[in-house]
Design a protein around this motif. Structure first.
Motif, PDB file in Angstrom:
ATOM      1  N   ARG A  72      22.896  25.355  35.301  1.00 33.66           N
ATOM      2  CA  ARG A  72      23.197  26.762  35.003  1.00 33.66           C
ATOM      3  C   ARG A  72      24.432  26.807  34.119  1.00 33.66           C
ATOM      4  O   ARG A  72      25.466  26.224  34.449  1.00 33.66           O
ATOM      5  N   PRO A  73      24.388  27.506  32.975  1.00 30.22           N
ATOM      6  CA  PRO A  73      25.525  27.468  32.036  1.00 30.22           C
ATOM      7  C   PRO A  73      26.832  27.961  32.629  1.00 30.22           C
ATOM      8  O   PRO A  73      27.867  27.314  32.483  1.00 30.22           O
ATOM      9  N   GLY A  74      26.820  29.110  33.280  1.00 28.66           N
ATOM     10  CA  GLY A  74      28.071  29.691  33.767  1.00 28.66           C
ATOM     11  C   GLY A  74      28.059  29.922  35.255  1.00 28.66           C
ATOM     12  O   GLY A  74      27.172  29.463  35.986  1.00 28.66           O
ATOM     13  N   THR A  75      29.059  30.676  35.716  1.00 29.95           N
ATOM     14  CA  THR A  75      29.174  31.005  37.128  1.00 29.95           C
ATOM     15  C   THR A  75      28.340  32.241  37.423  1.00 29.95           C
ATOM     16  O   THR A  75      28.496  33.262  36.745  1.00 29.95           O
ATOM     17  N   PRO A  76      27.447  32.193  38.427  1.00 38.00           N
ATOM     18  CA  PRO A  76      26.618  33.364  38.734  1.00 38.00           C
ATOM     19  C   PRO A  76      27.467  34.562  39.118  1.00 38.00           C
ATOM     20  O   PRO A  76      28.474  34.444  39.825  1.00 38.00           O
ATOM     21  N   GLY A  77      27.085  35.739  38.638  1.00 38.85           N
ATOM     22  CA  GLY A  77      27.772  36.967  39.005  1.00 38.85           C
ATOM     23  C   GLY A  77      29.083  37.207  38.286  1.00 38.85           C
ATOM     24  O   GLY A  77      29.793  38.159  38.598  1.00 38.85           O
ATOM     25  N   GLU A  78      29.416  36.370  37.312  1.00 39.89           N
ATOM     26  CA  GLU A  78      30.675  36.561  36.596  1.00 39.89           C
ATOM     27  C   GLU A  78      30.581  37.775  35.675  1.00 39.89           C
ATOM     28  O   GLU A  78      29.600  37.943  34.939  1.00 39.89           O
ATOM     29  N   HIS A  79      31.602  38.641  35.726  1.00 40.26           N
ATOM     30  CA  HIS A  79      31.666  39.792  34.831  1.00 40.26           C
ATOM     31  C   HIS A  79      32.358  39.382  33.543  1.00 40.26           C
ATOM     32  O   HIS A  79      33.456  38.822  33.562  1.00 40.26           O
ATOM     33  N   LEU A  80      31.718  39.674  32.405  1.00 44.42           N
ATOM     34  CA  LEU A  80      32.318  39.298  31.131  1.00 44.42           C
ATOM     35  C   LEU A  80      33.607  40.054  30.868  1.00 44.42           C
ATOM     36  O   LEU A  80      34.550  39.515  30.290  1.00 44.42           O
ATOM     37  N   LEU A  81      33.646  41.311  31.275  1.00 44.64           N
ATOM     38  CA  LEU A  81      34.863  42.106  31.144  1.00 44.64           C
ATOM     39  C   LEU A  81      35.237  42.645  32.519  1.00 44.64           C
ATOM     40  O   LEU A  81      34.360  43.031  33.304  1.00 44.64           O
ATOM     41  N   PRO A  82      36.534  42.705  32.847  1.00 43.84           N
ATOM     42  CA  PRO A  82      36.941  43.217  34.163  1.00 43.84           C
ATOM     43  C   PRO A  82      36.389  44.618  34.421  1.00 43.84           C
ATOM     44  O   PRO A  82      35.899  44.918  35.495  1.00 43.84           O
ATOM     45  N   HIS A  83      36.474  45.493  33.423  1.00 45.71           N
ATOM     46  CA  HIS A  83      35.938  46.852  33.485  1.00 45.71           C
ATOM     47  C   HIS A  83      35.166  47.074  32.184  1.00 45.71           C
ATOM     48  O   HIS A  83      35.773  47.418  31.155  1.00 45.71           O
ATOM     49  N   PRO A  84      33.842  46.875  32.203  1.00 46.11           N
ATOM     50  CA  PRO A  84      33.086  46.794  30.954  1.00 46.11           C
ATOM     51  C   PRO A  84      33.311  47.955  29.994  1.00 46.11           C
ATOM     52  O   PRO A  84      33.620  47.734  28.816  1.00 46.11           O
ATOM     53  N   TRP A  85      33.163  49.199  30.445  1.00 51.91           N
ATOM     54  CA  TRP A  85      33.290  50.330  29.520  1.00 51.91           C
ATOM     55  C   TRP A  85      34.721  50.497  29.047  1.00 51.91           C
ATOM     56  O   TRP A  85      34.985  50.705  27.852  1.00 51.91           O
ATOM     57  N   ALA A  86      35.642  50.410  29.988  1.00 50.69           N
ATOM     58  CA  ALA A  86      37.060  50.531  29.602  1.00 50.69           C
ATOM     59  C   ALA A  86      37.457  49.379  28.692  1.00 50.69           C
ATOM     60  O   ALA A  86      38.183  49.568  27.702  1.00 50.69           O
ATOM     61  N   GLY A  87      36.992  48.156  29.009  1.00 49.22           N
ATOM     62  CA  GLY A  87      37.311  47.006  28.173  1.00 49.22           C
ATOM     63  C   GLY A  87      36.755  47.135  26.775  1.00 49.22           C
ATOM     64  O   GLY A  87      37.418  46.799  25.781  1.00 49.22           O
ATOM     65  N   ALA A  88      35.515  47.639  26.668  1.00 50.70           N
ATOM     66  CA  ALA A  88      34.915  47.822  25.346  1.00 50.70           C
ATOM     67  C   ALA A  88      35.702  48.842  24.527  1.00 50.70           C
ATOM     68  O   ALA A  88      35.915  48.652  23.317  1.00 50.70           O
ATOM     69  N   GLY A 117      47.695  40.263  16.054  1.00 48.40           N
ATOM     70  CA  GLY A 117      47.271  41.544  16.607  1.00 48.40           C
ATOM     71  C   GLY A 117      45.937  41.462  17.308  1.00 48.40           C
ATOM     72  O   GLY A 117      45.785  41.935  18.442  1.00 48.40           O
ATOM     73  N   TRP A 118      44.952  40.829  16.666  1.00 47.00           N
ATOM     74  CA  TRP A 118      43.612  40.810  17.218  1.00 47.00           C
ATOM     75  C   TRP A 118      43.507  39.919  18.457  1.00 47.00           C
ATOM     76  O   TRP A 118      42.888  40.306  19.458  1.00 47.00           O
ATOM     77  N   LEU A 119      44.111  38.738  18.435  1.00 49.12           N
ATOM     78  CA  LEU A 119      44.059  37.871  19.615  1.00 49.12           C
ATOM     79  C   LEU A 119      44.796  38.489  20.802  1.00 49.12           C
ATOM     80  O   LEU A 119      44.399  38.301  21.955  1.00 49.12           O
ATOM     81  N   THR A 120      45.865  39.224  20.533  1.00 53.61           N
ATOM     82  CA  THR A 120      46.583  39.904  21.624  1.00 53.61           C
ATOM     83  C   THR A 120      45.730  40.994  22.242  1.00 53.61           C
ATOM     84  O   THR A 120      45.663  41.132  23.472  1.00 53.61           O
ATOM     85  N   VAL A 121      45.068  41.791  21.402  1.00 52.06           N
ATOM     86  CA  VAL A 121      44.172  42.837  21.915  1.00 52.06           C
ATOM     87  C   VAL A 121      43.098  42.223  22.807  1.00 52.06           C
ATOM     88  O   VAL A 121      42.835  42.694  23.920  1.00 52.06           O
ATOM     89  N   LEU A 122      42.473  41.156  22.329  1.00 58.55           N
ATOM     90  CA  LEU A 122      41.405  40.524  23.100  1.00 58.55           C
ATOM     91  C   LEU A 122      41.922  39.874  24.378  1.00 58.55           C
ATOM     92  O   LEU A 122      41.238  39.891  25.413  1.00 58.55           O
ATOM     93  N   TYR A 123      43.114  39.306  24.317  1.00 55.90           N
ATOM     94  CA  TYR A 123      43.646  38.611  25.485  1.00 55.90           C
ATOM     95  C   TYR A 123      43.818  39.566  26.667  1.00 55.90           C
ATOM     96  O   TYR A 123      43.483  39.225  27.808  1.00 55.90           O
ATOM     97  N   PHE A 124      44.321  40.762  26.401  1.00 56.98           N
ATOM     98  CA  PHE A 124      44.552  41.715  27.495  1.00 56.98           C
ATOM     99  C   PHE A 124      43.308  42.522  27.834  1.00 56.98           C
ATOM    100  O   PHE A 124      43.267  43.152  28.888  1.00 56.98           O
ATOM    101  N   SER A 125      42.283  42.494  26.974  1.00 61.12           N
ATOM    102  CA  SER A 125      41.042  43.210  27.277  1.00 61.12           C
ATOM    103  C   SER A 125      40.036  42.304  27.981  1.00 61.12           C
ATOM    104  O   SER A 125      39.430  42.695  28.983  1.00 61.12           O
ATOM    105  N   VAL A 126      39.863  41.081  27.469  1.00 57.07           N
ATOM    106  CA  VAL A 126      38.889  40.143  28.039  1.00 57.07           C
ATOM    107  C   VAL A 126      39.464  39.381  29.226  1.00 57.07           C
ATOM    108  O   VAL A 126      38.741  39.027  30.158  1.00 57.07           O
ATOM    109  N   ARG A 127      40.763  39.115  29.204  1.00 55.38           N
ATOM    110  CA  ARG A 127      41.445  38.317  30.239  1.00 55.38           C
ATOM    111  C   ARG A 127      40.742  36.967  30.430  1.00 55.38           C
ATOM    112  O   ARG A 127      40.246  36.644  31.526  1.00 55.38           O
ATOM    113  N   PRO A 128      40.681  36.147  29.397  1.00 54.15           N
ATOM    114  CA  PRO A 128      39.903  34.907  29.473  1.00 54.15           C
ATOM    115  C   PRO A 128      40.486  33.860  30.411  1.00 54.15           C
ATOM    116  O   PRO A 128      39.773  32.936  30.808  1.00 54.15           O
ATOM    117  N   ASN A 129      41.760  33.983  30.750  1.00 50.04           N
ATOM    118  CA  ASN A 129      42.395  32.994  31.628  1.00 50.04           C
ATOM    119  C   ASN A 129      42.594  33.495  33.039  1.00 50.04           C
ATOM    120  O   ASN A 129      43.363  32.926  33.807  1.00 50.04           O
TER     121      ASN A 129
END
Length: 482
Positions: free
Chosen positions: A254-270, A463-475
């Motif tokens: 299985r590629p990823g972790t089951p049930g993982e949310h891509l964004l913490p809050h999908p609509w707000a994150g988008a 600017g762009w990596l900072t926006v994504l870092y706090f929206s996606v929270r990849p770490n």
């Protein structure tokens, strides 16, 4: 007590025997299918070598008809060539290599060996048979594509059947039972579409593609049966092929972790990502507008034109070659290649889709920000000889430099906290500095950019990596694992 236990055992035995009987039936049926495919390929081979008239008329008629249909439609030709690339050797080798490395990382060595053996078989059969049979490719009135080598069998049809079929068998256990039919259907449609494109582009006959499919399916059946025998020899239970080669590996394939949310809050994150994109674009536009319209005659203007002119005075054939090679490290193909290697490997090791999402959004956002800012600012290139010729986009910001910065900075941001126990994690920080620096110097040396275009690329990246870092929270997962 003994009688009750014997009764229970006797009651269970028919239940055990039933699946075993079904397995035997499926095995015999599968053996007949493989033999039929091999026999079909052999008959087709004899008909091609014997120049059988009805088959030749069918092949020529379909080739001519499809050529008349597609040759007057350039958009259709482009679409066919795009689909055909999915069956080309570079894509096939990339898919198998990434899958093999992922299986090795997750310690599924038998599956890795299966993919290697199956893939090597495809690599050997295609050129060997083409050289042995030496059938010329179709000759049509209006050629729209070309391909090297002989025609029979179709390498794209053979390779796609084997590679996509092997990947299907390996990753099938990771797919839920209700979605497996869809997964199989999609894979089958890819293989069929690739074969049809080769006929439509006029580089293969119908019989070439049919032969490739039959031989590929036969080889796939042989290797799958050999894998099942291997399982039996090491004491693994017999399983139906529709459950995949190794159902016990469902978690690991299985590629990823089951049930993982891509964004913490999908609509707000988008919405955060969208608003952040607009904000970064606004900053780029203001900076580009100020540099283009309000620096003429100032020290900034003299500095911007002076650096490319100074670098031009240092040009030599050797440095021209070096700058060209380093400049290529920031073009679309190199950036895409690094991304296509990093993302699957990161997913194999850490199993978190957010890492992949962060890199994908970083590169998509960089591309769209660069194109929109370049079109809005429309800054002219430096007034020196431009070694790469006239470019369709304006000078500000530099797309090569921004893409290189975004990619290597994103990789460093993702790996540094995950590799904190290893000293060599600093290699990724060094790459995040050296790669953009080398691309920046090469682009200015080649007369393609001003120094302030590099400043625009830095603003875009930060600017762009900072926006994504706090929206996606990849770490976010790193803190939980610590």
């Amino acid at each position: 007590m003994v009688t009750e236990q014997q009764d229970r055992t006797a009651a269970r035995e028919p239940v055990r025997g039933k699946p075993l009987a079904h397995f035997a039936e499926r095995s015999v049926l599968g053996l007949f299918v493989v033999l039929a495919l091999g026999l079909g390929f052999g008959i087709l081979l004899l008909l091609v070598r014997g120049h059988w008239g009805p088959l030749q008329r069918l092949d020529s008629g379909v080739a001519d008809g499809l050529n008349r249909l597609v040759s007057t439609r350039p958009a259709v030709v482009d679409a066919l060539e795009f689909v055909a690339r999915a069956g080309g050797r570079p894509i096939m080798m990339w898919l198998v290599t990434i899958a093999v490395v992922a299986m090795l990382i997750r310690r599924r060595f038998r599956l890795a060996i299966y993919l290697v053996v199956t893939g090597v078989g495809a690599l050997l059969m295609d050129p060997s048979l083409k050289a042995l049979i030496a059938r010329l490719r179709p000759v049509v009135d209006i050629p729209v594509a070309s391909a090297p080598g002989n025609s029979f069998p179709s390498g794209h049809a053979l390779g796609s059947m084997i590679v996509y079929g092997a990947l299907l068998l390996v990753f099938l256990p990771a797919v839920s039972a209700r979605h497996r039919k869809w997964f199989i259907t999609v894979m089958a449609m890819i293989v069929v579409a690739i074969g049809i494109t080769r006929i439509s582009l006029g580089v293969h006959y119908v019989s070439d593609v049919l032969a490739g499919w039959m031989l590929g399916a036969a080889w796939l059946g042989v290797t799958a049966y050999a894998f099942r025998v291997w399982r039996r020899e090491i004491g693994r239970p017999e399983v139906p092929l529709e459950d995949g080669l190794e159902p016990e590996a469902a978690t690991d394939v299985r590629p990823g972790t089951p049930g993982e949310h891509l964004l913490p809050h999908p609509w707000a994150g988008a919405m955060e990502i969208l608003v952040g994109w607009v904000f970064v674009f606004g900053l780029l536009y203001v900076l580009g507008w100020a540099l283009t319209d309000y620096t003429e005659g100032t020290w900034i203007d003299r500095f911007d034109d002076g650096v490319p002119s100074w670098l031009q005075s240092m040009r030599t054939p050797t440095w021209d070659d070096v700058s060209w090679a380093w400049s290529k490290a920031g073009d679309t193909h190199a950036i895409l290649l690094v991304s296509l290697v990093f993302c699957p490997l990161a997913l194999a090791v850490w199993r978190h889709w957010r890492m992949v999402l962060y890199v994908v959004l970083a590169m998509v956002g960089e591309l769209t920000l660069f194109l929109c800012a370049a079109a809005a600012v429309d800054r002219p290139r430096p007034p020196v000889e431009q070694l790469d010729g006239k470019m369709p986009t304006s000078s500000f910001p530099s797309g090569h430099i921004a893409a290189t910065m975004c990619l290597y900075a994103a990789i460093a941001l993702l790996l540094m906290p995950r590799l904190r126990q290893y000293w060599w994690r600093w290699i990724f920080v060094v790459l995040a500095v050296i790669m953009p620096l080398g691309v920046a110097v090469s682009r200015m040396y080649r007369g393609m950019h001003h120094p302030t275009d590099v400043l625009g690329a830095m603003l875009l990246t930060a600017g762009w990596l900072t926006v994504l870092y706090f929206s996606v929270r990849p770490n976010a997962d790193v803190r939980h694992d610590a």
